[in-house]
Design a protein around this motif. Structure first.
Motif: not given
Length: 320
Positions: A80-101
């Motif tokens: 799909x054009x709106x979804x990259x072929x490879x998953x994002x490389x989430x940073x440790x900070x992004x992982x933390x924020x996703x879980x807390x926010x």
């Protein structure tokens, strides 16, 4: 005089060059002849009539149809054009924020820790966020998936979560409602799927991807285990070995012909005497023409085996 000037006049038929290139590459004369028949008549309405017109045995016609079906199979759709072929490389900070926010993703993480029995590692957290944020499974679907894996496997591994989330995304199971409907259908189909895996000589607890593909096709198109076992026997008789791709090709051809049960199939395509088990005390049946391979058919099989060996060696060389 050029050959074109000597061609007779008549109704025009157009062959696509890419299909002709594929036929030349596989070197299957029966498939090329069948393709000419399809061009002339616009398709194959009656396989037996086509086989008689082309002077092909039932076995040769079956292989030609399998080759044509393989060459004309649609290519996999582009991502799909709106979804990259490879998953994002989430940073440790992004992982933390996703879980807390994000309270929905926080619920997924809590369910995962209860399933795994330990605190999530960074890799496990990244896998769950990929399913939630990149693949599009909502929190309810992931929680249902985790419960399903726990029930099926007991000890759940990161590889199990990654594989199953990708499968569900491919099947369009993205919401809790989708997941519940799928799991209910899977539970109802479990005895039947186990019987189909048995017909494929597969382990129902850990089927290989190709075995899953054959089983899914059989379930979706109404093939009972007896019909799958018949397709397996015919594959081994024609190929001399197990080939799930060939078995799937047989099932697809039967589905196109509108025959699905063993009685329907054998009524239209009777078993040869060579494929029937010998009763105790009886003399072994003599092979029929369909079971006696001509020289070109033996060469076809040998070329097929060489290609399989070449691919295996190439995969080993590449460390796959």
């Amino acid at each position: 005089m050029p050959l074109l000037n000597r061609l007779p006049e008549g109704e025009l038929r157009v062959a696509y060059c890419d299909m002709l290139d594929k036929l030349i590459a596989v070197g299957d004369g029966d498939a090329a002849l069948l393709y000419l028949y399809i061009l002339r008549h616009g398709g194959v309405r009656d396989e037996r009539e086509a086989a008689r017109a082309l002077q092909l045995s039932a076995a040769r016609m079956e292989r030609a149809l399998f080759t044509i079906n393989g060459l004309t199979a649609p290519a996999a759709p582009p991502p799909a054009a709106d979804k990259p072929a490879q998953p994002p490389q989430y940073t440790v900070d992004e992982l933390r924020r996703a879980r807390t926010d994000d309270h929905c993703f926080a619920a997924v993480c809590q369910a995962a820790e209860e399933t795994l029995g330990r605190t999530l590692t960074e890799g496990q957290l990244r896998c769950l966020l990929t399913a939630y944020d990149h693949l599009g499974l909502d929190a309810g679907a992931i929680i249902e998936l985790l419960a399903f894996l726990k029930k099926e496997k007991g000890a759940v591994r990161l590889a199990d979560i990654r594989r199953e989330t990708n499968r569900w995304a491919d099947m369009g199971i993205l919401s809790a409602q989708d997941a519940q409907a799928y799991l209910t259908r899977r539970a109802n189909e479990k005895p039947l799927s186990e019987a189909i895996y048995k017909a494929l000589a597969a382990d129902p607890a850990q089927p290989a991807p190709k075995e899953q593909r054959v089983c899914s096709f059989a379930l979706a198109h109404g093939f009972p285990p007896e019909a799958v076992a018949l397709a397996v026997r015919r594959t081994e008789r024609q190929q001399g070995h197990k080939s799930l791709d060939y078995t799937l090709g047989i099932l697809r051809r039967w589905d196109e012909a509108g025959i699905h049960t063993e009685s329907e199939i054998t009524a239209l395509e009777p078993e040869s005497r060579a494929g029937v088990s010998k009763a105790v005390g009886q003399t072994a049946a003599q092979p029929t023409d369909a079971a006696t391979l001509a020289a070109w058919e033996q060469q076809w099989q040998e070329n097929h085996r060489k290609e399989i060996r070449r691919r295996r060696l190439e995969a080993e060389a590449n460390g796959l």
